[in-house]
Design a protein around this motif. Structure first.
Motif, mmCIF file in Angstrom:
data_model
loop_
_atom_site.group_PDB
_atom_site.id
_atom_site.type_symbol
_atom_site.label_atom_id
_atom_site.label_comp_id
_atom_site.label_asym_id
_atom_site.label_seq_id
_atom_site.Cartn_x
_atom_site.Cartn_y
_atom_site.Cartn_z
ATOM 1 N N GLY A 33 0.815 -1.212 0.000
ATOM 2 C CA GLY A 33 0.000 0.000 0.000
ATOM 3 C C GLY A 33 0.848 1.261 0.000
ATOM 4 N N TYR A 34 1.933 1.237 0.742
ATOM 5 C CA TYR A 34 2.865 2.373 0.779
ATOM 6 C C TYR A 34 3.500 2.579 -0.594
ATOM 7 C CZ TYR A 34 7.079 5.031 1.947
ATOM 8 O OH TYR A 34 8.088 5.956 1.969
ATOM 9 N N THR A 36 2.323 1.649 -3.495
ATOM 10 C CA THR A 36 1.285 2.122 -4.414
ATOM 11 C C THR A 36 1.016 3.610 -4.208
ATOM 12 O OG1 THR A 36 0.287 -0.079 -4.450
ATOM 13 C CG2 THR A 36 -1.103 1.754 -5.151
ATOM 14 N N ALA A 37 0.993 4.041 -2.954
ATOM 15 C CA ALA A 37 0.782 5.463 -2.670
ATOM 16 C C ALA A 37 1.932 6.303 -3.222
ATOM 17 C CB ALA A 37 0.636 5.688 -1.168
ATOM 18 N N LEU A 38 3.160 5.805 -3.089
ATOM 19 C CA LEU A 38 4.312 6.520 -3.657
ATOM 20 C C LEU A 38 4.143 6.685 -5.165
ATOM 21 C CD1 LEU A 38 7.359 4.854 -1.855
ATOM 22 C CD2 LEU A 38 6.588 7.211 -1.588
ATOM 23 N N LEU A 39 3.757 5.598 -5.830
ATOM 24 C CA LEU A 39 3.596 5.635 -7.283
ATOM 25 C C LEU A 39 2.480 6.603 -7.687
ATOM 26 C CD1 LEU A 39 4.383 4.574 -10.061
ATOM 27 C CD2 LEU A 39 2.716 2.727 -9.714
ATOM 28 N N GLN A 40 1.370 6.547 -6.988
ATOM 29 C CA GLN A 40 0.255 7.425 -7.328
ATOM 30 C C GLN A 40 0.629 8.900 -7.154
ATOM 31 O OE1 GLN A 40 -2.809 5.924 -4.763
ATOM 32 N NE2 GLN A 40 -3.546 4.450 -6.278
ATOM 33 N N LEU A 109 11.648 -8.935 1.375
ATOM 34 C CA LEU A 109 12.377 -7.758 1.842
ATOM 35 C C LEU A 109 11.652 -6.442 1.575
ATOM 36 C CD1 LEU A 109 16.040 -8.698 0.904
ATOM 37 C CD2 LEU A 109 14.922 -8.813 3.123
ATOM 38 N N ARG A 110 10.579 -6.460 0.808
ATOM 39 C CA ARG A 110 9.866 -5.214 0.501
ATOM 40 C C ARG A 110 9.420 -4.453 1.747
ATOM 41 N NH1 ARG A 110 6.571 -7.351 -4.708
ATOM 42 N NH2 ARG A 110 8.369 -7.264 -6.100
ATOM 43 N N PRO A 111 8.878 -5.128 2.768
ATOM 44 C CA PRO A 111 8.515 -4.356 3.969
ATOM 45 C C PRO A 111 9.712 -3.678 4.638
ATOM 46 C CG PRO A 111 7.371 -6.448 3.963
ATOM 47 C CD PRO A 111 8.376 -6.506 2.843
ATOM 48 N N VAL A 112 10.841 -4.333 4.636
ATOM 49 C CA VAL A 112 12.050 -3.755 5.236
ATOM 50 C C VAL A 112 12.520 -2.555 4.419
ATOM 51 C CG1 VAL A 112 14.458 -4.225 5.859
ATOM 52 C CG2 VAL A 112 12.713 -5.980 6.211
ATOM 53 N N ALA A 132 -1.070 5.525 4.113
ATOM 54 C CA ALA A 132 -1.155 4.103 3.743
ATOM 55 C C ALA A 132 -1.653 3.269 4.923
ATOM 56 C CB ALA A 132 0.198 3.597 3.257
ATOM 57 N N LEU A 133 -1.188 3.590 6.131
ATOM 58 C CA LEU A 133 -1.656 2.871 7.319
ATOM 59 C C LEU A 133 -3.125 3.159 7.602
ATOM 60 C CD1 LEU A 133 1.397 3.305 9.710
ATOM 61 C CD2 LEU A 133 0.541 1.163 8.756
ATOM 62 N N ALA A 134 -3.530 4.406 7.435
ATOM 63 C CA ALA A 134 -4.920 4.782 7.702
ATOM 64 C C ALA A 134 -5.876 4.137 6.708
ATOM 65 C CB ALA A 134 -5.070 6.300 7.658
ATOM 66 N N GLU A 135 -5.434 3.961 5.479
ATOM 67 C CA GLU A 135 -6.303 3.390 4.453
ATOM 68 C C GLU A 135 -6.187 1.875 4.338
ATOM 69 O OE1 GLU A 135 -5.584 5.490 0.834
ATOM 70 O OE2 GLU A 135 -6.381 7.367 1.641
#
Length: 180
Positions: A33-34, A36-40, A109-112, A132-135
């Motif tokens: 989600g993070y 995706t938000a960066l990309l958007q 490793l993506r979460p890290v 991203a956390l809120a959504e």
């Protein structure tokens, strides 16, 4: 009292283990989600930049098409606008580069990588992570990454439960020994 004590310790073990398992299984989805938000945000910034460049080219009759050429031409007639446009271009490039780093990492490793990236606050990535956390909608991910993080949560949950229960179990054993 022994029955209730055993029941309570088992309930604490099970509750903490399952809670941390489910929480840890959310980590890969939050990282996605993070990303995706960066990309958007990067794409939206890029659209805004292209619009601003088109307006500047039209208003000031700038023939250049590329970012650097437009900024150089704009700097001669409107330096503050050129600086603002340059900052926007750098911000969009930084967001896109962060997305590319996360996507290039292995799924485990993506979460890290996402967490390390979110701690780098050069373009207010904390706000993006908070959004991203809120959504985020909790989900059970049956992917390899979700399973590995879930297993880590299970192990951590049982360890924490054991640490919570150990002092009480020691007292109960001492009382049982005193009764004998």
């Amino acid at each position: 009292m022994g029955f209730l004590g055993r029941w309570l310790s088992d309930a604490i073990r099970l509750g903490l283990a399952l809670s941390l398992t489910l929480a840890a299984m959310q980590v890969p989805a939050i990282a996605q989600g993070y990303a995706t938000a960066l990309l958007q945000i990067a794409q939206e910034s890029r659209r805004d930049i292209e619009h601003r460049k088109a307006v500047a080219r039209q208003f000031y009759a700038i023939p250049a098409e590329d970012d650097e050429g437009v900024i150089a031409a704009l700097r001669r007639v409107e330096p503050a606008n050129a600086e603002s446009l340059g900052n926007s271009i750098r911000r969009a490039a930084g967001l896109r580069a962060a997305y590319d780093r996360i996507e290039a990492a292995s799924p485990l490793l993506r979460p890290v990588v996402a967490l390390a990236d979110a701690m780098d606050d050069e373009v207010d990535k904390h706000a993006i992570l908070r959004t991203a956390l809120a959504e985020h909608v909790p989900q059970v991910s049956l992917s390899l990454a979700g399973g590995v993080y879930g297993l880590a949560g299970l192990l951590l949950g049982t360890l924490l439960a054991q640490m919570v229960i150990a002092p009480f179990a020691g007292r109960a054993a001492a009382r049982r020994a005193a009764w004998r």
